[in-house]
Write a protein that holds these residues in place. Structure first.
Motif, PDB file in Angstrom:
ATOM      1  N   GLU A 146      70.085  32.276  41.837  1.00 62.26           N
ATOM      2  CA  GLU A 146      70.099  31.336  42.974  1.00 62.26           C
ATOM      3  C   GLU A 146      68.783  31.402  43.738  1.00 62.26           C
ATOM      4  O   GLU A 146      68.230  30.381  44.157  1.00 62.26           O
ATOM      5  CB  GLU A 146      71.247  31.661  43.941  1.00 62.26           C
ATOM      6  N   GLY A 147      68.287  32.617  43.941  1.00 65.44           N
ATOM      7  CA  GLY A 147      67.016  32.803  44.629  1.00 65.44           C
ATOM      8  C   GLY A 147      65.884  32.123  43.867  1.00 65.44           C
ATOM      9  O   GLY A 147      65.040  31.445  44.459  1.00 65.44           O
ATOM     10  N   GLN A 148      65.871  32.288  42.561  1.00 65.85           N
ATOM     11  CA  GLN A 148      64.810  31.677  41.750  1.00 65.85           C
ATOM     12  C   GLN A 148      64.833  30.162  41.862  1.00 65.85           C
ATOM     13  O   GLN A 148      63.787  29.510  41.904  1.00 65.85           O
ATOM     14  CB  GLN A 148      64.984  32.086  40.277  1.00 65.85           C
ATOM     15  N   LYS A 149      66.056  29.595  41.929  1.00 60.14           N
ATOM     16  CA  LYS A 149      66.169  28.137  42.053  1.00 60.14           C
ATOM     17  C   LYS A 149      65.577  27.658  43.380  1.00 60.14           C
ATOM     18  O   LYS A 149      64.858  26.663  43.435  1.00 60.14           O
ATOM     19  CB  LYS A 149      67.656  27.740  41.997  1.00 60.14           C
ATOM     20  N   ILE A 150      65.869  28.391  44.451  1.00 63.98           N
ATOM     21  CA  ILE A 150      65.370  28.017  45.777  1.00 63.98           C
ATOM     22  C   ILE A 150      63.842  28.120  45.807  1.00 63.98           C
ATOM     23  O   ILE A 150      63.145  27.231  46.299  1.00 63.98           O
ATOM     24  CB  ILE A 150      66.009  28.916  46.858  1.00 63.98           C
ATOM     25  N   VAL A 151      63.324  29.210  45.237  1.00 57.78           N
ATOM     26  CA  VAL A 151      61.879  29.427  45.240  1.00 57.78           C
ATOM     27  C   VAL A 151      61.172  28.362  44.390  1.00 57.78           C
ATOM     28  O   VAL A 151      60.129  27.822  44.784  1.00 57.78           O
ATOM     29  CB  VAL A 151      61.561  30.860  44.740  1.00 57.78           C
ATOM     30  N   SER A 152      61.757  28.001  43.246  1.00 60.31           N
ATOM     31  CA  SER A 152      61.145  26.968  42.399  1.00 60.31           C
ATOM     32  C   SER A 152      61.101  25.638  43.130  1.00 60.31           C
ATOM     33  O   SER A 152      60.179  24.847  42.940  1.00 60.31           O
ATOM     34  CB  SER A 152      61.934  26.786  41.104  1.00 60.31           C
ATOM     35  N   ALA A 153      62.118  25.372  43.965  1.00 55.11           N
ATOM     36  CA  ALA A 153      62.167  24.104  44.685  1.00 55.11           C
ATOM     37  C   ALA A 153      61.041  23.987  45.715  1.00 55.11           C
ATOM     38  O   ALA A 153      60.686  22.891  46.138  1.00 55.11           O
ATOM     39  CB  ALA A 153      63.525  23.925  45.362  1.00 55.11           C
ATOM     40  N   LEU A 154      60.492  25.137  46.137  1.00 57.18           N
ATOM     41  CA  LEU A 154      59.384  25.083  47.102  1.00 57.18           C
ATOM     42  C   LEU A 154      58.087  24.673  46.414  1.00 57.18           C
ATOM     43  O   LEU A 154      57.238  24.000  46.990  1.00 57.18           O
ATOM     44  CB  LEU A 154      59.154  26.447  47.761  1.00 57.18           C
ATOM     45  N   ARG A 155      57.924  25.128  45.188  1.00 52.12           N
ATOM     46  CA  ARG A 155      56.675  24.957  44.460  1.00 52.12           C
ATOM     47  C   ARG A 155      56.408  23.464  44.199  1.00 52.12           C
ATOM     48  O   ARG A 155      57.227  22.772  43.646  1.00 52.12           O
ATOM     49  CB  ARG A 155      56.785  25.756  43.158  1.00 52.12           C
ATOM     50  N   GLY A 156      55.286  22.977  44.653  1.00 49.98           N
ATOM     51  CA  GLY A 156      54.938  21.577  44.392  1.00 49.98           C
ATOM     52  C   GLY A 156      55.425  20.653  45.485  1.00 49.98           C
ATOM     53  O   GLY A 156      54.756  19.692  45.831  1.00 49.98           O
ATOM     54  N   ASN A 157      56.605  20.950  46.024  1.00 47.44           N
ATOM     55  CA  ASN A 157      57.136  20.058  47.061  1.00 47.44           C
ATOM     56  C   ASN A 157      56.516  20.328  48.422  1.00 47.44           C
ATOM     57  O   ASN A 157      56.457  19.438  49.262  1.00 47.44           O
ATOM     58  CB  ASN A 157      58.656  20.176  47.129  1.00 47.44           C
ATOM     59  N   ILE A 158      56.098  21.555  48.658  1.00 47.59           N
ATOM     60  CA  ILE A 158      55.356  21.836  49.889  1.00 47.59           C
ATOM     61  C   ILE A 158      54.057  22.543  49.525  1.00 47.59           C
ATOM     62  O   ILE A 158      53.939  23.125  48.452  1.00 47.59           O
ATOM     63  CB  ILE A 158      56.175  22.632  50.933  1.00 47.59           C
ATOM     64  N   SER A 159      53.136  22.492  50.442  1.00 48.27           N
ATOM     65  CA  SER A 159      51.773  22.994  50.234  1.00 48.27           C
ATOM     66  C   SER A 159      51.737  24.372  49.576  1.00 48.27           C
ATOM     67  O   SER A 159      52.580  25.235  49.874  1.00 48.27           O
ATOM     68  CB  SER A 159      51.076  23.052  51.594  1.00 48.27           C
ATOM     69  N   GLY A 160      50.740  24.562  48.759  1.00 50.14           N
ATOM     70  CA  GLY A 160      50.535  25.868  48.133  1.00 50.14           C
ATOM     71  C   GLY A 160      50.316  26.974  49.151  1.00 50.14           C
ATOM     72  O   GLY A 160      50.610  28.150  48.890  1.00 50.14           O
ATOM     73  N   LEU A 161      49.832  26.633  50.332  1.00 48.43           N
ATOM     74  CA  LEU A 161      49.667  27.641  51.387  1.00 48.43           C
ATOM     75  C   LEU A 161      51.012  28.230  51.808  1.00 48.43           C
ATOM     76  O   LEU A 161      51.071  29.313  52.370  1.00 48.43           O
ATOM     77  CB  LEU A 161      49.021  27.003  52.632  1.00 48.43           C
ATOM     78  N   CYS A 162      52.086  27.469  51.572  1.00 46.98           N
ATOM     79  CA  CYS A 162      53.421  27.851  52.069  1.00 46.98           C
ATOM     80  C   CYS A 162      54.227  28.660  51.054  1.00 46.98           C
ATOM     81  O   CYS A 162      55.424  28.871  51.264  1.00 46.98           O
ATOM     82  CB  CYS A 162      54.217  26.602  52.435  1.00 46.98           C
ATOM     83  N   GLN A 163      53.624  29.084  49.949  1.00 51.35           N
ATOM     84  CA  GLN A 163      54.400  29.752  48.892  1.00 51.35           C
ATOM     85  C   GLN A 163      54.411  31.270  49.073  1.00 51.35           C
ATOM     86  O   GLN A 163      53.368  31.914  48.990  1.00 51.35           O
ATOM     87  CB  GLN A 163      53.806  29.418  47.511  1.00 51.35           C
ATOM     88  N   PRO A 164      55.583  31.849  49.295  1.00 54.89           N
ATOM     89  CA  PRO A 164      55.674  33.316  49.349  1.00 54.89           C
ATOM     90  C   PRO A 164      55.872  33.855  47.924  1.00 54.89           C
ATOM     91  O   PRO A 164      56.191  33.101  47.011  1.00 54.89           O
ATOM     92  CB  PRO A 164      56.932  33.555  50.171  1.00 54.89           C
ATOM     93  N   THR A 165      55.691  35.140  47.745  1.00 57.51           N
ATOM     94  CA  THR A 165      56.007  35.792  46.466  1.00 57.51           C
ATOM     95  C   THR A 165      57.411  36.388  46.580  1.00 57.51           C
ATOM     96  O   THR A 165      57.687  37.149  47.512  1.00 57.51           O
ATOM     97  CB  THR A 165      54.981  36.905  46.175  1.00 57.51           C
ATOM     98  N   TYR A 166      58.270  35.986  45.649  1.00 58.68           N
ATOM     99  CA  TYR A 166      59.665  36.438  45.662  1.00 58.68           C
ATOM    100  C   TYR A 166      59.729  37.819  44.989  1.00 58.68           C
ATOM    101  O   TYR A 166      59.330  37.937  43.827  1.00 58.68           O
ATOM    102  CB  TYR A 166      60.500  35.407  44.913  1.00 58.68           C
ATOM    103  N   VAL A 167      60.169  38.840  45.725  1.00 53.82           N
ATOM    104  CA  VAL A 167      60.153  40.198  45.178  1.00 53.82           C
ATOM    105  C   VAL A 167      61.492  40.909  45.347  1.00 53.82           C
ATOM    106  O   VAL A 167      62.267  40.619  46.254  1.00 53.82           O
ATOM    107  CB  VAL A 167      59.062  41.089  45.845  1.00 53.82           C
ATOM    108  N   LEU A 168      61.708  41.849  44.452  1.00 49.08           N
ATOM    109  CA  LEU A 168      62.869  42.746  44.500  1.00 49.08           C
ATOM    110  C   LEU A 168      62.353  44.164  44.646  1.00 49.08           C
ATOM    111  O   LEU A 168      61.426  44.562  43.927  1.00 49.08           O
ATOM    112  CB  LEU A 168      63.653  42.624  43.185  1.00 49.08           C
TER     113      LEU A 168
END
Ligand SMILES: *Cc1c(COP(=O)(O)O)cnc(C)c1O
Ligand code: SF4
Length: 348
Positions: free
Chosen positions: A288-310
Motif C-alpha cells: 500500500e505504501g509503495q502504491k501511494i509513493v508511486s502516485a507522487l512520482r510525476g504527478n507532483i514536482s521532483g522536489l517533493c519526492q521523499p525516499t520511502y524507507v523501512l
C-alpha cells in the motif's frame, strides 16, 4: 481556543473535550504505559467536529494502544544493539545518534521509541554521561556527523544546547551536526534568537530535520519558525511517518510534501511505521505504501519526492523500499511512466 499549557493526563484530555468520559478507564491504562503530551499549539489545531481528525489521531491516546501484537517489540529499530555507551547509537560508520534527552513536547502515539521516551523514560544525560558520550565521538575519528535525537533535542534549554555544541566544536573530524525535531511545528515560539545562537556555537554545518506528518501542521507560525532556522543558515530536511488514517493518501501526502518545499524544507525520508508496541492501528502494508509513493512520482514536482524507507527490525539499519523502477526482463528493462504505462528500455 488555545489551552494555556500542555495536556498530559487522561483526565485533562477528558476535561478539554478531546476524549469521551466513558473512555477514561481505557485511556488511564494507556497512560500507565505510554507518555502523553499535547502542546497548546497542537490542541488548537484539532478539529473537534471531525472524529477522524489527523492531528488528534497522532497525539490523543486511543484504547487501541492497549493491544500489542506478537510481531511488535519494545526496541523496534534495535537501538540497544548498537549502543556502545549511554546516549550514543553507532550503527553506521560515519555517523552517530546522540540522545541527550528522552523528553518530547508532544508524545506521538506511534512513536518508535515509545518505551524509552517520556517522564518515566531513559531520562536526560547527566553532565558526566554527556562528557563520556562526547569523548566517544572524539575517540572515533570516522564519525563525520552527529545526529541529535531522543526525545526531542530542542526541548533542551539554550544553555544546555550550547554546552553540547561547544563540546562538538572541539572535535575536528565532526563536520555536520543534525537535529531531528518536532519543535518548530509543535512549539514554534521556542525557536528564538537565543536558541538559534546556541545552535551556532559549534561552528559546524548544522542541518535540521523536521518531523511532520500532515499538511495542516505547517501553519503560518510553524513556517515562520522554520524560516528563522533557515535564514540563520541551517538547511532543513523533512521526516514523515506513513500512518494509516493520517497521511495514507497520495493527495494528503503530496500536499504535505508541497508544504515542506514551500517552506524551503527538502523532503527527505518517508518512514514505513515501525513495529512499536500498541501501534498496529497505524500500520499499513508495504505494498500500500509503495502504491501511494508511486502516485507522487510525476504527478507532483521532483522536489517533493521523499525516499520511502523501512528501518529493518533488529538494528540492521534503513532500507529503501519504493517499488523498483526498472524491471529486468530477459536482457531488456521495462519501466512505467507516471501514467502507469509500461515502456521498454532500450526501445525496440
Ligand atoms: C536513521 C539513523 C541514522 C541516520 O541515517 P541517515 O540515512 O543518515 O538519515 C543514523 N544512525 C542511526 C542509528 C539511525 O537509526
Ligand atoms: S517526537 Fe519523535 S521521539 Fe518524541 S514521541 Fe514523537 S516520534 Fe517519539
Amino acid at each position: 481556543m488555545t489551552a494555556a499549557r500542555s495536556l498530559k493526563t487522561a483526565e485533562e484530555l477528558v476535561s478539554a473535550g478531546l476524549i469521551e468520559p466513558e473512555k477514561l478507564p481505557d485511556i488511564r491504562a494507556v497512560a500507565d504505559r505510554y507518555a502523553i503530551a499535547l502542546t497548546p499549539t497542537m490542541v488548537s489545531l484539532i478539529d473537534r467536529t471531525d472524529r477522524q481528525d489527523p492531528i488528534a489521531r497522532q497525539f490523543v491516546p486511543d484504547p487501541a494502544e492497549l493491544l500489542t501484537t506478537p510481531e511488535e517489540r519494545a526496541d523496534p529499530i534495535g537501538d540497544q544493539a548498537h549502543s556502545p555507551i549511554k546516549g550514543i547509537v553507532h550503527r553506521y560508520p560515519d555517523r552517530v545518534l546522540l540522545k541527550a534527552v528522552h523528553i518530547c513536547p508532544v508524545y506521538c502515539r506511534f512513536c518508535f521509541r515509545r518505551e524509552m521516551v517520556g517522564p518515566q523514560g531513559d531520562g536526560t544525560l547527566a553532565p558526566e554521561e554527556l562528557s563520556a558520550a562526547l569523548a566517544y565521538i572524539r575517540e572515533h575519528s570516522e564519525i563525520w556527523e552527529v545526529i541529535l535525537t531522543g526525545g526531542d533535542p530542542l526541548v533542551l534549554s539554550p544553555r544546555r544546547l550550547s554546552t553540547i555544541m561547544q563540546g562538538l566544536a572541539d572535535i575536528p573530524h565532526v563536520k555536520i551536526v543534525r537535529f531531528h525535531t518536532r519543535v518548530p511545528v509543535v512549539e514554534p515560539d521556542r525557536i528564538d534568537v537565543t536558541m538559534i545562537a546556541a545552535l551556532m556555537e559549534s561552528g559546524k554545518v548544522v542541518y535540521v530535520a523536521l518531523h511532520a506528518n500532515h499538511p495542516r501542521e505547517l501553519t503560518d507560525t510553524a513556517r515562520a519558525a522554520c524560516a528563522r532556522l533557515i535564514d540563520a543558515g541551517f538547511p532543513m530536511v523533512s521526516q514523515t511517518v506513513l500512518l494509516k488514517g493520517v497521511n495514507d493518501d497520495p493527495v494528503v501526502l503530496g500536499d504535505l510534501m508541497k508544504a515542506f518545499v514551500e517552506t524551503r524544507i527538502k523532503p527527505y525520508y518517508l518512514h514505513h511505521p515501525d513495529l512499536a508496541p500498541g501501534t498496529s492501528h497505524f500500520r499499513l502494508d508495504i505494498a500500500e505504501g509503495q502504491k501511494i509513493v508511486s502516485a507522487l512520482r510525476g504527478n507532483i514536482s521532483g522536489l517533493c519526492q521523499p525516499t520511502y524507507v523501512l528501518d529493518i527490525p533488529g538494528g540492521h539499519g534503513k532500507a529503501v523500499i519504493g517499488e523498483s523502477a526498472a524491471r529486468n526482463e530477459g536482457g531488456c528493462y521495462s519501466v512505467n511512466d507516471f501514467r502507469g504505462e509500461e515502456h521498454r528500455y532500450p526501445p525496440k
